[in-house]
Design a protein around this motif. Structure first.
Motif, mmCIF file in Angstrom:
data_model
loop_
_atom_site.group_PDB
_atom_site.id
_atom_site.type_symbol
_atom_site.label_atom_id
_atom_site.label_comp_id
_atom_site.label_asym_id
_atom_site.label_seq_id
_atom_site.Cartn_x
_atom_site.Cartn_y
_atom_site.Cartn_z
ATOM 1 N N GLU A 82 0.804 -1.139 0.098
ATOM 2 C CA GLU A 82 -0.071 0.045 0.044
ATOM 3 C C GLU A 82 0.745 1.349 0.102
ATOM 4 O OE1 GLU A 82 -1.533 1.007 4.243
ATOM 5 O OE2 GLU A 82 -1.702 -1.203 3.964
ATOM 6 N N CYS A 83 2.010 1.287 0.823
ATOM 7 C CA CYS A 83 2.710 2.482 0.937
ATOM 8 C C CYS A 83 3.318 2.857 -0.312
ATOM 9 C CB CYS A 83 3.668 2.564 2.099
ATOM 10 S SG CYS A 83 2.819 2.418 3.695
ATOM 11 N N SER A 84 3.899 1.865 -1.179
ATOM 12 C CA SER A 84 4.602 2.096 -2.581
ATOM 13 C C SER A 84 3.525 2.652 -3.300
ATOM 14 C CB SER A 84 5.162 0.815 -3.100
ATOM 15 O OG SER A 84 5.937 0.169 -2.268
ATOM 16 N N VAL A 85 2.216 2.171 -3.252
ATOM 17 C CA VAL A 85 1.183 2.701 -4.303
ATOM 18 C C VAL A 85 0.839 4.139 -4.007
ATOM 19 C CG1 VAL A 85 -1.147 2.506 -4.980
ATOM 20 C CG2 VAL A 85 0.309 0.458 -5.012
ATOM 21 N N TYR B 247 0.518 10.055 -4.969
ATOM 22 C CA TYR B 247 0.516 11.628 -4.803
ATOM 23 C C TYR B 247 1.856 12.065 -4.692
ATOM 24 C CZ TYR B 247 -3.981 10.074 -2.955
ATOM 25 O OH TYR B 247 -5.255 9.395 -2.924
ATOM 26 N N LEU B 248 2.916 11.763 -4.895
ATOM 27 C CA LEU B 248 4.210 12.297 -4.585
ATOM 28 C C LEU B 248 5.184 12.077 -5.924
ATOM 29 C CD1 LEU B 248 4.997 11.760 -0.856
ATOM 30 C CD2 LEU B 248 3.824 13.688 -1.979
ATOM 31 N N GLY B 249 4.748 11.168 -6.795
ATOM 32 C CA GLY B 249 5.753 10.787 -7.855
ATOM 33 C C GLY B 249 6.752 10.042 -7.553
ATOM 34 N N ASN B 250 7.805 9.760 -8.498
ATOM 35 C CA ASN B 250 8.948 8.893 -8.409
ATOM 36 C C ASN B 250 10.124 9.464 -8.950
ATOM 37 O OD1 ASN B 250 9.065 5.531 -9.178
ATOM 38 N ND2 ASN B 250 10.319 6.448 -7.791
ATOM 39 N N PRO B 251 11.416 9.752 -8.174
ATOM 40 C CA PRO B 251 11.295 9.685 -6.773
ATOM 41 C C PRO B 251 10.755 10.961 -5.827
ATOM 42 C CG PRO B 251 13.353 10.632 -7.607
ATOM 43 C CD PRO B 251 12.437 10.427 -8.811
ATOM 44 N N THR C 286 9.105 -1.195 -5.082
ATOM 45 C CA THR C 286 8.912 0.064 -5.854
ATOM 46 C C THR C 286 9.974 0.176 -7.161
ATOM 47 O OG1 THR C 286 7.828 1.107 -3.987
ATOM 48 C CG2 THR C 286 8.292 2.697 -5.674
ATOM 49 N N GLU C 287 11.105 0.136 -6.282
ATOM 50 C CA GLU C 287 12.348 0.246 -7.414
ATOM 51 C C GLU C 287 12.433 -0.626 -8.556
ATOM 52 O OE1 GLU C 287 16.133 1.152 -5.659
ATOM 53 O OE2 GLU C 287 15.104 2.937 -4.673
ATOM 54 N N ALA C 288 11.660 -2.033 -8.256
ATOM 55 C CA ALA C 288 11.849 -3.127 -9.105
ATOM 56 C C ALA C 288 10.879 -2.770 -10.388
ATOM 57 C CB ALA C 288 11.560 -4.314 -8.293
ATOM 58 N N ASN D 104 14.525 9.929 -1.969
ATOM 59 C CA ASN D 104 16.102 10.684 -1.823
ATOM 60 C C ASN D 104 16.272 10.461 -0.457
ATOM 61 O OD1 ASN D 104 16.416 11.058 -4.516
ATOM 62 N ND2 ASN D 104 15.438 13.108 -4.478
ATOM 63 N N TYR D 105 15.443 10.986 0.600
ATOM 64 C CA TYR D 105 15.954 10.993 2.145
ATOM 65 C C TYR D 105 15.237 10.088 2.748
ATOM 66 C CZ TYR D 105 18.479 15.095 0.137
ATOM 67 O OH TYR D 105 18.989 15.956 -0.546
ATOM 68 N N TRP D 106 15.705 9.154 3.579
ATOM 69 C CA TRP D 106 14.908 8.329 4.566
ATOM 70 C C TRP D 106 15.176 8.792 6.103
ATOM 71 C CZ3 TRP D 106 11.780 4.282 3.062
ATOM 72 C CH2 TRP D 106 11.822 3.836 1.783
ATOM 73 N N MET D 107 14.030 8.969 6.737
ATOM 74 C CA MET D 107 14.203 9.737 8.038
ATOM 75 C C MET D 107 13.388 8.872 8.938
ATOM 76 S SD MET D 107 13.968 13.732 7.485
ATOM 77 C CE MET D 107 14.315 14.153 8.879
ATOM 78 N N HIS D 108 13.980 8.253 10.071
ATOM 79 C CA HIS D 108 13.476 7.532 11.309
ATOM 80 C C HIS D 108 13.707 8.184 12.679
ATOM 81 C CE1 HIS D 108 14.147 4.847 7.642
ATOM 82 N NE2 HIS D 108 12.818 4.446 8.010
ATOM 83 N N ASN D 109 12.169 8.053 13.344
ATOM 84 C CA ASN D 109 12.198 8.630 14.750
ATOM 85 C C ASN D 109 12.652 7.333 15.742
ATOM 86 O OD1 ASN D 109 9.234 8.275 14.028
ATOM 87 N ND2 ASN D 109 9.597 7.694 16.125
ATOM 88 N N GLY D 110 13.440 7.561 16.859
ATOM 89 C CA GLY D 110 13.574 6.479 17.949
ATOM 90 C C GLY D 110 12.837 5.903 18.484
ATOM 91 N N PHE D 111 12.873 5.091 19.015
ATOM 92 C CA PHE D 111 12.005 4.184 19.920
ATOM 93 C C PHE D 111 11.530 4.915 21.355
ATOM 94 C CE2 PHE D 111 14.246 0.509 17.973
ATOM 95 C CZ PHE D 111 13.225 0.057 17.278
ATOM 96 N N VAL D 112 10.178 4.714 21.562
ATOM 97 C CA VAL D 112 9.618 5.158 22.944
ATOM 98 C C VAL D 112 9.874 3.908 23.990
ATOM 99 C CG1 VAL D 112 7.913 6.130 24.216
ATOM 100 C CG2 VAL D 112 8.246 6.718 21.897
#
Length: 487
Positions: free
Chosen positions: A208-211, A216-220, A242-244, A252-260
């Motif tokens: 779902e997230c790939s689609v 809504y945002l294009g590629n990349p 997605t890339e396949a 272009n940029y992957w961002m991740h927040n830490g655990f709680v």
């Protein structure tokens, strides 16, 4: 100064350069709507809300997409438990989600797509992967072949053994490789399903997230965000499929927040050590949770404990009180704001902190510094300082707004905190007012000993009395002090 962000994919900070100058395309994985949101959801929501706010503050036009997973094993299970149709589960908990996000002052994204509204696009993606040889069909279950995609694991930087353990894969003879993941799940009796050329069933989670992101945002697109727990397998699988399918870069940029963590242990529903947002805001101001999370850099883990929350709630109270003092002066003066160098320098430090990978912890220290500066100016009781007070207050509120703070009514917050404090010390408003009235009468009768006894008794219960020509007011002693520099 340009913004620098830490890219999970490269493992380093990089200058942020949008695909299209002046426009930012941001996607953040949303919630699976089968239950009420907990404070782990709140951290991700707050982190990316602040990033969204800051990018707009810097002049970017931001298209922000955040999805709802409204078809999933957990949703089907919850429907059976609650005895309601599976669609109603999604509707119920999406409504609950909005209640929580509104309470936390989370801005609504540009688009909030639901998985079930994009089934047709998911079917097309699966068909593409099958045709290109990246996927295979086994009795209606369609799997992505990780061995067919060169570079699988580059995002999470895990070995094969680590990936197998991280994916919690079970022995499945239908898979060619234990790491192969489901793009499409064959239907089971009594479960929701859709007809497709490759069999009747429903989408896998990663699909779902790939689609929705690319629709809504294009590629990349520029930024893909989420909690650190999503790096593998969710985001790794998203990137691969997605890339396949597209033959081009996904993000272009992957961002991740830490655990709680709760009391130094990772928060988990399976462990039962989670706290619902709804329960938190019954006890504390919602912005206390925002302040708590923003006090730690978004990439670092944070340990939730009652002392930290109490401290942040008190800090928030002091910030509101500072603003209230300044607003009273602004309303009573015609003085135009005049630049105050000290406040301007603090503002510059704030933006430097935020430009450096959204360092909200350092940015908050600038807001605290402005609060002290404001109180010192106010305590001077000097008419010549009025233009500087107005200027500093404007800086103070604008920076707080970037972080989504100081958006409530002080009087309401003040009343709630006073009731909380009185409850803790075993008093109520009527009892306190009775003692304050007795003290006034004692002073009128020049019984200063009794008046002092009442003041000392209340002081011992954390209640500070302040006398003025207008009468006597009370404040919570541990939160407010007499001198501005102590606030």
């Amino acid at each position: 100064m340009t913004i620098r962000v830490y890219n999970t994919f490269t493992g380093k900070k990089e200058e942020f350069i949008p695909v299209q100058a002046g426009k930012v395309k941001l996607y953040v994985c949303g919630v699976t709507v089968y239950d009420h949101c907990h404070i782990g959801h709140a951290r991700s929501a707050i982190v990316f809300d602040v990033i969204y706010r800051y990018l707009r503050t810097k002049g970017h036009e931001v298209t922000f997409v955040k999805n709802f997973t409204d078809i999933d094993d957990k949703i089907i299970k919850k429907a059976n438990i609650e005895g309601i149709p599976w669609k109603e589960v999604g509707t119920k908990y999406i409504s609950s989600f909005y209640e929580d996000m509104d309470a936390l002052n989370i801005l609504r994204p540009t688009h909030e797509p639901k998985a079930t509204d994009h089934i047709d696009e998911m079917i097309v993606l699966v068909e593409t992967l099958l045709k290109k040889g990246y996927a295979y069909n086994t009795k209606g279950d369609v799997y992505f072949s990780v061995e067919s995609f060169k570079g699988y694991g580059a995002l999470s930087k895990r070995t094969l053994e680590e990936m197998v353990a991280g994916a919690r894969v079970e022995v499945d003879e239908r898979k060619r490789n234990p790491l192969d993941f489901a793009l499409w799940k064959a239907s089971k009796e009594g479960e929701p399903s859709w007809d497709t050329p490759f069999g009747k069933g429903r989408p896998g989670w990663h699909l779902e997230c790939s689609v929705m992101s690319t629709k809504y945002l294009g590629n990349p697109f520029d930024i893909h965000g989420g909690g650190k727990d999503l790096v593998f397998p969710h985001h790794e699988n998203e990137r691969a499929q997605t890339e396949a399918a597209t033959g081009s870069k996904f993000v272009n940029y992957w961002m991740h927040n830490g655990f709680v963590n709760i009391q130094k242990e990772k928060m988990s529903k399976s462990l039962g050590n989670f706290l619902l947002i709804k329960d938190f805001i019954k006890e504390y101001h919602p912005e206390a949770l925002r302040l708590f999370f923003l006090s730690t850099h978004y990439r670092s883990p944070v340990d939730y404990n009652e002392k930290s929350i109490e401290d942040n709630n008190s800090t928030l109270y002091r910030l509101y009180y500072t603003l209230e003092r300044a607003l009273k002066i602004e309303r009573s003066t015609l003085a135009a704001p005049r630049e105050f160098i000290e406040a301007a320098e603090i503002e510059k430090k704030f933006y430097e902190a935020m430009d450096d990978d959204f360092n909200t912890a350092l940015a908050l220290s600038c807001i605290f510094e402005l609060s002290k500066t404001l109180n010192k100016l106010i305590d001077q009781n000097d008419e010549s300082a009025l233009p500087f007070i107005v200027y500093t207050m404007n800086v103070f509120t604008s920076l707080a707004d970037v972080l989504g703070l100081l958006k409530s009514d002080f009087d309401v917050f003040d009343s709630q905190e006073k009731v909380r404090h009185l409850t803790r010390v075993g008093l109520d408003i009527s009892s306190l007012e009775g003692l304050m009235k007795e003290r006034v009468e004692a002073r009128k009768n020049k019984d200063y000993k009794r008046a002092d006894e009442i003041r000392e008794m209340l002081s011992g219960q954390g209640i500070f009395l302040q006398d003025s020509p207008k009468g006597t007011e009370w404040r919570i002693k541990n939160i407010f002090a007499l001198k501005g520099e102590d606030r």
